[in-house]
Design a protein around this motif. Structure first.
Motif, PDB file in Angstrom:
ATOM      1  N   ARG A  14       0.847  -1.190   0.000  1.00  0.00           N
ATOM      2  CA  ARG A  14       0.000   0.000   0.000  1.00  0.00           C
ATOM      3  C   ARG A  14       0.881   1.238   0.000  1.00  0.00           C
ATOM      4  N   TYR A  16       0.719   5.583   0.112  1.00  0.00           N
ATOM      5  CA  TYR A  16      -0.065   6.816   0.228  1.00  0.00           C
ATOM      6  C   TYR A  16       0.715   7.865  -0.515  1.00  0.00           C
ATOM      7  N   THR A  47      -2.336  -0.946   8.543  1.00  0.00           N
ATOM      8  CA  THR A  47      -2.586  -0.922   7.105  1.00  0.00           C
ATOM      9  C   THR A  47      -2.888  -2.327   6.591  1.00  0.00           C
ATOM     10  N   GLN A  50      -6.331  -3.495   7.770  1.00  0.00           N
ATOM     11  CA  GLN A  50      -7.422  -2.802   7.076  1.00  0.00           C
ATOM     12  C   GLN A  50      -7.602  -3.350   5.668  1.00  0.00           C
ATOM     13  N   MET A  51      -6.507  -3.716   5.025  1.00  0.00           N
ATOM     14  CA  MET A  51      -6.635  -4.287   3.688  1.00  0.00           C
ATOM     15  C   MET A  51      -7.287  -5.657   3.752  1.00  0.00           C
ATOM     16  N   LEU A  56      -9.622  -1.007   3.059  1.00  0.00           N
ATOM     17  CA  LEU A  56      -8.563  -0.188   2.478  1.00  0.00           C
ATOM     18  C   LEU A  56      -8.130  -0.918   1.217  1.00  0.00           C
ATOM     19  N   ARG A  57      -8.059  -0.185   0.129  1.00  0.00           N
ATOM     20  CA  ARG A  57      -7.755  -0.822  -1.146  1.00  0.00           C
ATOM     21  C   ARG A  57      -6.243  -1.008  -1.278  1.00  0.00           C
TER      22      ARG A  57
ATOM     23  N   ARG C 363     -14.939   2.843   2.562  1.00  0.00           N
ATOM     24  CA  ARG C 363     -13.536   2.498   2.679  1.00  0.00           C
ATOM     25  C   ARG C 363     -12.804   3.609   3.389  1.00  0.00           C
ATOM     26  N   ILE C 364     -11.687   3.251   3.977  1.00  0.00           N
ATOM     27  CA  ILE C 364     -10.879   4.267   4.638  1.00  0.00           C
ATOM     28  C   ILE C 364     -10.198   5.144   3.599  1.00  0.00           C
ATOM     29  N   ALA C 365      -9.662   4.517   2.571  1.00  0.00           N
ATOM     30  CA  ALA C 365      -9.050   5.313   1.505  1.00  0.00           C
ATOM     31  C   ALA C 365      -9.081   4.521   0.215  1.00  0.00           C
TER      32      ALA C 365
END
Lengths: 566, 367, 365
Positions: A14, A16, A47, A50-51, A56-57, C363-365
Motif C-alpha cells: 500500500r 499513500y 494498514t 485494514q486491507m 482499504l484498497r 472504505r478508509i481510503a
C-alpha cells in the motif's frame, strides 16, 4: 487435508502518495488458525489489517479473503469478517445491550439465534451486570471485551483484531484471550496485531513487520529458533560495570537487566558477546524467548545509549517518597485506600494492578495534582498537598499519553519544559543536551512531535521530564503500545537514571517488565495488596521461579478469597 | 518568574503560528469575511421599480411621475391601465411600488383641493418597503409644496436643508466594514483563548503543565496575551483593508488601541468561560460561535438598536460589542475622541473589568 | 437493501442524538433563541429615532415645527439644547441620530412669505435608518406649516402583503429558511465526522451495511430533527408572534420537508469531504451558516448586492426556499406562483444527494 485458505495474500502493498507504508507481504491463513502480526509502530500493521478487512484498497498485490477478492468484492468481505480497530470502536453513548443489538442488526444476525448468542457472549465477557451501562462509562478492558462481543455476534469465520489488548490490564487481557480461545475452538481464524510478545508466542504463526516489510514469518517455535545462539544470560557481581561494558561491546544488539544480578544479552552474530573477563561473571547461552526473537530479527544495530553513571551508591540511600495511609475518595468511591509505601533514592518501584486499581490516582496524589482525603505523603522532603510548588520543582512526570506539544519540535518541547522548570537561560542548552543523552535522544529529531514514532515520543517525554534533574520520577504506563525492543531500551534508560540516585515510580501493564523493578507494589481496588521485591513476593506465595503473571494473579486470587471469607 | 512566563509565551505563539485552523480563522475573519460582507452588503436601495397607473394623463400627473423618478430612488418600470395588471407583476416581485393617479388629479391640484394618490408598496421585503414608503412620502410632499407655491404665485414654505453627516453617500459600506472589524475582534478574542486552553485539556498536556512549577497566573497570562496581541496587531492590516474600502480614518490610533484592549479583555474572558465548560475543541467552537450570537445581535451591527423594543435596548447595554461598535464608528466615521466617547469607554471598562476578574477566578479554581 | 439494517442504524443514530445534550441544545434551543432575537429585535423601519432640536427662534411657528416632528412617530426628543455644539456632541456620542436646527427669524421669514431654511442633520452611520429618517424629515419640512394631512397631494400608501410593515412579519418567514440551513447541515456534518474521528466508522465499513443504508440511516434522524426545528419555528412564528398566514400551512410544511432533506444532504456532502469534526464545523459555518444569514436575501436584499454575490446567492438553496416561505406566508402564493422555486430546490436536492452518495465510500481510503 487441505482446507481452502481463509486468507491468501500475495505481494500485498500500500502506498499513500509516494510514501510506501507496506510492501511485498504474502501469506496464507487457514481455517482456525491464529495469526499474529508483530512490529514496532509505523511498521504497517494497521494498514495490513485494514486491507484484509477490505476497507482499504491495496495498491499492489492480490488478496483473497474468504474466497473473495478484496479489490473486486470488498462488500462481500466486509459483510462476513469481524473487524476490531485500534482504540474504542463502539458507540459510547449507547449501552452495552444497545451496542450489541446494533451490531447484530447491521450484520444480519437472525433474530431467532440473537438472544442465545448474546447471552452467551455477554456471560463470557463478564458483562451481564453492565448491560444497561453506557459503553463510555465502562473500563478500558470491558470496552474491549464488548467490542469483541459485537464482532462475534455474527459468528464470522475470520476475526481481524488491531492491537486488541493495548492499554488493557493483565486481568482483562486474560479474559479477552479466553473469549478468543473459544472463538478459535469454534473454528474461527484470527488475525491480530500486538505488541505483547506472550500473545505472539501463543499464536499459531507470527509475521514480523518492520518499516512496511515482512522481516520473518513462521511458528513461534521457528522464530525463536532463529534467535538460538544469539541470547545469553550474564551473571555478575558488578552489574553496573557489566552494563557499561555491554554498551561499549560491538555485536551486542540489546541487553536487559533482570532483577538481581542477571543481565540478558542479545547478540548480532550467533556467538557470545566478547567481554573482558570480570571476576565472577558467567555467560551462559539460554533458550530464546519471543522477545529475543523479535530483538534479533528487528535490530540492525544497537542504539548507543548512555552507560549507567559511575555513581551507584544505593546503600543507605535517603527516602525520597513516602506515603502513610494515603486515601482518596471521590464521593462514595474510594480510589486509593490507605496506601503506605516508601521509595529510596536510586530505587525503581513498579506499581501493578488492573485498570481502576488506583495506580494513576496514587501517582497524581504524590505529584500534588490531587489532594489526599486522608493520610500524608512526603515527596523529596515536601508534602505534595501543602507544598506543591516545592514538590513540583523536584519531580518529573511522564503520563500515559506522553503529553507533549505535538505541534512543536522535540527541541522546542525541551526548551519549553526547561524554562517551565525555571532553568536559567545560560544553562538551558547544556541541560537539554544532557537530558537528550540520558533519554537516548541523541538523534534528536527536529521534526514536529506529531510526526515522531511512539518510541521516540516516549523517550522525548522522558527527556522533558528530567531536564530539571528531578529527584523523583513518576512514569504512568510509559511503555504502553511500544514494541519490545524500544521497551527494553527504555527500561535501560530508567535503570541508568535510577543508578544516578533518582527514585522512580512506574506503572505498567507489561508484567514481564516487573522484573526490571527493584520492588513491586500490587494494587487492587485502591489498596496496596502486596509490596516488596519480586523474589519476596514469590516466596510469600510459595512459588519458585514463577512468572510475574502468576504472582500477580496469585495475589489477586488471594485477595478475592479473603474478601469472600470476610 | 519571568523565565517561566517567557517560556510559556514562546510556546503559545509557536503553537498559534503552527495551527492551520486558528490561522485560517484569523485570516478569514479579518480579510475574507470583512471584504465579502462589505462588498456585498452595501444595502444601497436605489432604482426601485415603479409601476404607474395614470388615470389622469395630464401634464400635472406626468410632472408627479417625473418628480418621483427624478432622483435615483425610483425608475419607471411600466405603465398600466388598471390595478389588476400591476398586481400580478407585484406578486412576482417584478415591481416594488405602484402609484395610481386618480382621473381628476390635475384639476384638483390646480384648485388647491386635497387629492389622494394611491400607492402600493410590496411589503414582502420589509427593508425595501420601509425605504420605498419613506421616499414616496418625501417626494410627494416636495411635489405638493412646489405646486402649492406655484398655485399661490409666490415662493413660500420651509426650505429643508438635510445633511447627512459622517457618511454622506448613505451607503452601508463603511459601517459594514467597521462592524465586521469589531465582530472579528470579538469572535477571535473568544475563540482563540478558548481553543488554546481546550486543546491542552484535550491533549492532556495541561496535566503535564500542572506538575511543573508553572503558576496559575502565569499560564493565564500566557493564554490570553497572544490573543490580545494578535487581535490588536490584526487591527493594522485590517485598517488598511478598511481604508481601501473607502472608510476614512479620522480618529486617534492610540485611543483606538487603548479601547480595543479594554474590549478584548471582555472577549478573552468569554473565551476563558467557554473553555471552562468545554472538553473538546469543537464544543468550544460551537459554544463560542453560538454563544456570541446574542451579543452580536444586540450590538447594533445587524439591526439598529433604536428600533429594538426598550427592554432589549437596555439589555444591549451589557454587550461589550455594542459599546465597541459605537467607539469604532465614532472614531472612524465621526472623528470623535475621548471627549465624546468616554461614556462608552466607561461602560466598556465596567463590563470588561469584572468579566476579566471573574475569568481569572474561574481559571484559578480549575487549575 | 435491508430495512432491518437501516432501521437499526437509524435507531442507533437517534439514540446517540438524544443522549448528546450539546446536539439537542443546538438543534432545538438555538432556533428558538434566534426566532426570538430576530423577531423582537430586528426592525428596519424607523420609529422613534432619537432627535435633538436646537430651536433658536423660540416662536410659536418653531415650536409647531418641533411638535410636527415629534408627533410624526418617526422621531423622539432626547435633548433640546440652545447650543449647536451640544447637538453635535450628542450626534458624535451616538445619543442622537438626527439634529434639527431651527434658525432665528424662522417665523418672521415665514410670515413674510419668504423661504425659511431649516437644517436637519442626520447621522449617516446606519445608512438604512439614515435614508429613511432623512426622507421623513424632508417630508415633514415640505409639508410645514400645513402639516402632512393638509397637503394637496396626499399619498395613501398601502403596503401589500405586510400592511403594518411589521419587520417581524417578513423576518420570521425568512427565518424558516435561514434556520434550516444554519443548523441541520452543521449537525449532520459533525455526526459523520465524529464517527470518522472516533473510529466507530470502521465498524460500519466492515459490516454488511450498504452505502444506501448508511446514507439513509444518517439522513433520516437529522431530517427529523430539522423538521422538528421547522415545526418549532413555524409554530413559534404563527402562534407566539402571530404572523398572519395568508397561504396554505400544509404547502409550507410539505415544501419545508423538501428543503430539510436538501439541507441535511448538504451536511452529508460536507462530511464526505472532511475527516475531522473541527473541519466539518468550519466548513459548515462558512459554507452554510454564514451565507444563509448574509447572502440569502434574509435581511439584505439580493438585488442590492454586486453581480458576483448575486450569483453566489443563487448558488445557495436558501434564497429559493426563502421566496417560497415568504411567498406562502405573506402573499398567499400557491404552487402556481412558486413552481419555479420548487423545481430548483428539488433539482438541487437531487444533485447534492447524488454527489454525496457518489463521494461516500465504504472504505478508509
Amino acid at each position: 487435508m487441505a482446507a481452502a485458505p481463509i486468507i491468501e495474500a500475495r505481494g500485498l502493498g500500500r502506498r499513500y502518495g509516494r510514501r510506501t507504508v507496506l510492501q511485498d507481504v504474502s501469506f496464507d491463513v487457514g481455517p482456525g488458525e491464529v495469526f499474529g502480526v508483530v512490529g514496532p509502530d509505523g511498521a504497517g500493521k494497521t494498514t495490513l489489517l485494514q486491507m484484509l478487512a477490505a476497507i482499504l484498497r491495496p495498491s499492489t498485490g492480490d488478496c483473497r479473503v474468504l474466497g473473495e477478492d478484496v479489490r473486486r468484492n470488498p462488500d462481500r468481505v466486509q459483510a462476513r469478517v469481524g473487524y476490531m480497530s485500534q482504540g474504542f470502536s463502539l458507540y459510547d453513548r449507547l449501552t452495552v445491550a444497545e451496542n450489541i443489538a446494533f451490531a447484530a442488526d447491521i450484520r444480519d444476525v437472525p433474530r431467532a439465534v440473537f438472544a442465545e448468542r448474546k447471552a452467551r457472549l455477554v456471560k463470557m465477557a463478564g458483562l451481564e451486570r453492565f448491560q444497561d451501562r453506557h459503553e463510555g462509562a465502562l473500563s478500558g478492558g470491558m470496552r474491549k471485551k464488548l467490542a469483541l462481543c459485537a464482532n462475534l455476534i455474527h459468528e464470522p469465520p475470520l476475526l481481524i483484531l488491531d492491537e486488541p489488548s493495548l492499554g488493557v490490564d493483565p486481568l482483562s487481557r486474560r479474559e479477552l484471550w479466553r473469549i478468543l480461545e473459544t472463538a478459535r475452538e469454534e473454528g474461527r481464524s484470527i488475525v491480530f496485531a500486538t505488541s505483547y510478545m506472550d500473545e505472539a508466542d501463543a499464536s499459531d504463526r507470527v509475521l514480523l513487520l518492520r518499516q512496511g516489510r515482512p522481516l520473518a514469518m513462521g511458528t513461534p517455535a521457528e522464530l525463536r529458533e532463529t534467535a538460538r545462539g544469539h541470547v545469553y544470560s550474564v551473571r555478575t557481581s558488578d552489574p553496573a560495570a557489566m552494563e557499561r561494558q555491554l554498551t561499549e561491546a560491538t555485536g551486542v544488539l540489546s541487553f536487559q537487566r533482570r532483577s538481581g544480578a542477571e543481565i540478558r544479552v542479545q547478540t548480532l552474530a550467533a556467538a557470545p558477546p566478547s567481554l573482558a573477563t570480570i571476576d565472577g561473571a558467567t555467560v551462559v547461552g539460554v533458550e530464546p524467548s519471543m522477545e529475543d526473537a523479535f530483538t534479533v530479527a528487528a535490530a540492525e544495530t544497537a542504539p548507543r545509549d548512555p552507560p549507567a553513571s559511575e555513581l551507584a551508591a544505593r546503600e543507605g540511600a535517603e527516602v525520597l517518597v513516602s506515603s502513610e495511609g494515603v486515601t482518596r475518595r471521590f464521593g462514595d468511591f474510594i480510589a486509593v485506600d490507605n496506601v503506605s509505601l516508601t521509595v529510596n533514592a536510586g530505587e525503581v518501584l513498579g506499581l501493578l494492578g488492573p485498570n481502576g486499581a488506583g495506580k494513576t490516582t496514587l501517582i497524581r496524589i504524590l505529584c500534588g495534582l490531587l489532594a489526599p482525603s486522608a493520610g500524608k505523603a512526603l515527596v523529596a522532603g515536601f508534602d505534595p498537598a501543602a507544598q506543591s510548588e516545592q514538590v513540583r520543582a523536584r519531580i518529573g512526570y511522564v503520563s500515559q499519553r506522553f503529553s507533549l506539544f505535538a505541534d512543536m519540535s522535540a527541541r522546542e518541547n525541551l526548551r519549553f519544559f526547561g524554562r517551565a522548570y525555571g532553568l536559567p537561560a545560560k544553562d538551558l542548552d547544556a541541560r537539554i543536551a544532557w537530558a537528550s543523552e540520558r533519554a537516548g535522544l541523541s538523534d534528536a529529531a527536529d521534526g514536529l512531535v506529531k510526526n515522531l514514532s511512539g518510541a521516540v515520543r516516549q523517550r522525548l517525554a522522558l527527556a522533558c521530564a528530567i531536564v530539571h534533574r528531578p529527584k523523583v520520577l513518576f512514569l504512568d504506563e510509559p511503555t504502553s503500545g511500544v514494541d519490545p525492543l524500544s521497551r527494553f531500551r527504555f527500561w535501560r534508560l530508567i535503570s541508568a537514571l535510577a543508578a544516578e540516585g533518582v527514585a522512580v515510580i512506574v506503572t505498567t501493564h507489561y508484567l514481564e517488565e516487573a522484573t526490571y523493578c527493584d520492588r513491586l507494589g500490587l494494587m487492587m481496588d485502591g489498596r496496596l495488596i502486596a509490596h516488596g521485591p519480586l523474589q519476596a513476593l514469590q516466596d510469600e506465595l510459595g512459588l519458585t521461579e514463577a512468572r510475574v503473571e502468576d504472582v500477580f494473579l496469585g495475589f489477586i486470587a488471594r485477595e478475592r478469597e479473603a474478601a469472600r471469607a470476610a | 518568574m519571568l523565565g517561566r512566563l517567557s517560556g510559556l509565551l514562546t510556546k503559545e505563539f509557536t503553537q498559534f503560528l503552527r495551527d492551520p485552523v486558528m490561522l485560517f480563522i484569523v485570516v478569514f475573519f479579518y480579510t475574507a469575511e470583512l471584504v465579502m460582507c462589505t462588498l456585498a452588503l452595501g444595502f444601497d436601495v436605489q432604482n426601485l421599480k415603479l409601476g404607474v397607473i395614470d388615470h389622469d394623463r395630464s401634464e400635472t400627473s406626468r410632472a408627479l411621475v417625473r418628480e418621483l423618478t427624478s432622483g435615483g430612488s425610483f425608475v419607471l418600470a411600466d405603465e398600466f391601465t388598471v390595478m389588476g395588471q400591476a398586481q400580478g407583476r407585484l406578486q412576482r416581485g417584478a415591481l416594488d411600488v405602484v402609484v395610481e393617479i386618480p382621473a381628476n388629479f390635475a384639476t384638483r391640484v390646480a384648485a388647491g383641493r386635497r387629492t389622494s394618490i394611491g400607492v402600493v408598496v410590496d411589503g414582502s421585503n420589509g427593508n425595501v418597503a420601509a425605504r420605498a414608503r419613506a421616499y414616496v412620502i418625501e417626494l410627494s410632499a416636495r411635489f405638493a409644496q412646489e405646486r402649492l407655491g406655484a398655485a399661490s404665485g409666490r415662493k413660500r414654505g420651509v426650505q429643508p436643508e438635510v445633511r447627512v453627516w459622517y457618511n454622506p453617500d448613505l451607503t452601508n459600506t463603511r459601517f459594514m466594514a467597521l462592524s465586521m472589524l469589531a465582530q472579528a475582534g470579538l469572535i477571535l478574542g473568544v475563540v482563540l483563548p478558548a481553543a488554546a486552553i481546550v486543546r491542552e485539556k484535550q491533549a492532556g498536556t495541561i496535566e503535564q503543565l500542572r506538575v511543573t512549577p508553572i503558576r496559575a497566573h502565569e499560564l493565564f497570562i500566557a493564554k490570553v496575551a497572544p490573543t490580545i496581541s494578535v487581535c490588536m496587531g490584526a487591527i493594522f492590516p485590517a485598517l488598511l483593508v478598511v481604508t481601501l474600502m473607502g472608510v476614512p480614518m479620522r480618529g486617534d490610533v492610540p485611543t483606538l488601541l487603548l479601547l480595543t484592549f479594554i474590549f478584548l479583555l471582555s472577549a478573552v474572558s468569554i473565551g476563558v468561560f467557554v473553555a471552562s465548560v468545554s472538553s473538546t475543541l469543537q464544543q468550544a467552537m460551537l459554544l463560542g460561535f453560538f454563544g456570541l450570537f446574542p451579543l452580536m445581535f444586540l450590538s447594533g451591527t445587524i439591526a439598529p438598536i433604536e428600533s429594538m423594543p426598550p427592554w432589549l435596548q437596555i439589555v444591549s447595554e451589557a454587550s461589550p460589542l455594542r459599546h465597541y461598535v459605537e467607539i469604532v464608528s465614532g472614531l472612524f466615521l465621526k472623528g470623535a475622541g475621548m471627549g465624546e466617547l468616554w461614556p462608552h469607554a466607561v461602560a466598556l471598562l465596567a463590563i470588561s473589568a469584572p468579566m476579566f476578574f471573574g475569568a481569572w477566578l474561574l481559571f484559578r479554581r480549575q487549575w | 437493501m435491508s430495512p432491518r439494517r437501516m432501521l437499526a442504524f437509524m435507531r442507533k443514530e437517534a439514540l446517540e442524538i438524544i443522549r448528546d445534550p450539546i446536539t439537542v441544545g443546538i438543534a432545538l434551543f438555538m432556533p428558538l433563541l434566534m426566532l426570538f432575537l430576530f423577531a423582537y429585535a430586528i426592525s428596519l423601519d424607523v420609529e422613534n429615532a432619537p432627535l435633538v432640536i436646537v430651536d433658536q427662534d423660540k416662536s410659536a411657528a418653531s415650536r409647531a415645527l418641533s411638535v410636527q416632528f415629534l408627533e410624526s412617530g418617526y422621531f423622539k426628543l432626547v435633548a433640546a439644547p440652545d447650543d449647536a455644539v451640544e447637538a453635535e456632541h450628542a450626534l458624535m456620542q451616538g445619543r442622537a441620530r438626527a439634529a434639527l436646527f431651527i434658525p432665528e427669524h424662522f417665523s418672521r421669514r415665514l410670515d413674510r412669505g419668504e423661504t425659511s431654511p431649516v437644517q436637519l442633520i442626520v447621522d449617516g452611520t446606519y445608512a438604512s435608518t439614515a435614508a429613511i429618517v432623512s426622507a421623513y424629515g424632508r417630508a415633514i419640512l415640505y409639508a410645514f406649516p400645513e402639516g402632512g394631512l393638509k397637503l394637496p397631494v396626499q399619498p395613501e400608501v398601502r403596503v401589500w402583503y405586510n400592511p403594518q410593515l411589521r419587520s417581524r412579519d417578513f423576518i420570521v418567514p425568512g427565518l424558516f429558511a435561514v434556520i434550516l440551513m444554519a443548523f441541520p447541515p452543521l449537525l449532520t456534518a459533525l455526526a459523520v465526522a465524529r464517527e470518522k474521528e472516533l473510529g466507530t466508522i470502521a465498524q460500519i465499513y466492515a459490516s454488511p451495511l450498504t452505502k444506501t443504508e448508511f446514507i439513509a440511516g444518517k439522513l433520516a434522524p437529522y431530517a427529523v430533527i430539522a423538521f422538528l426545528e421547522l415545526l418549532i419555528v413555524v409554530g413559534g412564528g404563527l402562534f407566539w408572534f402571530k404572523i398572519p398566514m395568508h397561504g396554505s400551512l400544509t404547502l409550507l410544511i410539505v415544501l419545508g420537508l423538501l428543503y430539510v432533506i436538501c439541507t441535511v444532504s448538504i451536511g452529508l456532502l460536507i462530511s464526505t469531504l472532511v475527516r475531522s469534526q473541527l473541519a466539518a464545523m468550519l466548513v459548515a459555518l462558512i459554507v452554510t451558516l454564514m451565507p444563509s444569514f448574509l447572502f440569502s436575501g434574509f435581511v439584505y436584499p439580493i438585488f442590492t448586492m454586486p453581480d458576483l454575490f448575486q450569483a453566489y446567492s443563487a448558488a445557495l438553496p436558501t434564497p429559493y426556499f426563502l421566496d417560497i416561505s415568504r411567498g406562502i406566508v405573506l402573499r398567499g402564493a400557491g404552487l402556481k406562483e412558486l413552481w419555479g422555486n420548487v423545481a430548483v430546490l428539488a433539482g438541487y436536492t437531487v444533485a447534492v444527494f447524488a454527489f454525496a452518495a457518489w463521494r461516500f465510500k465504504k472504505r478508509i481510503a
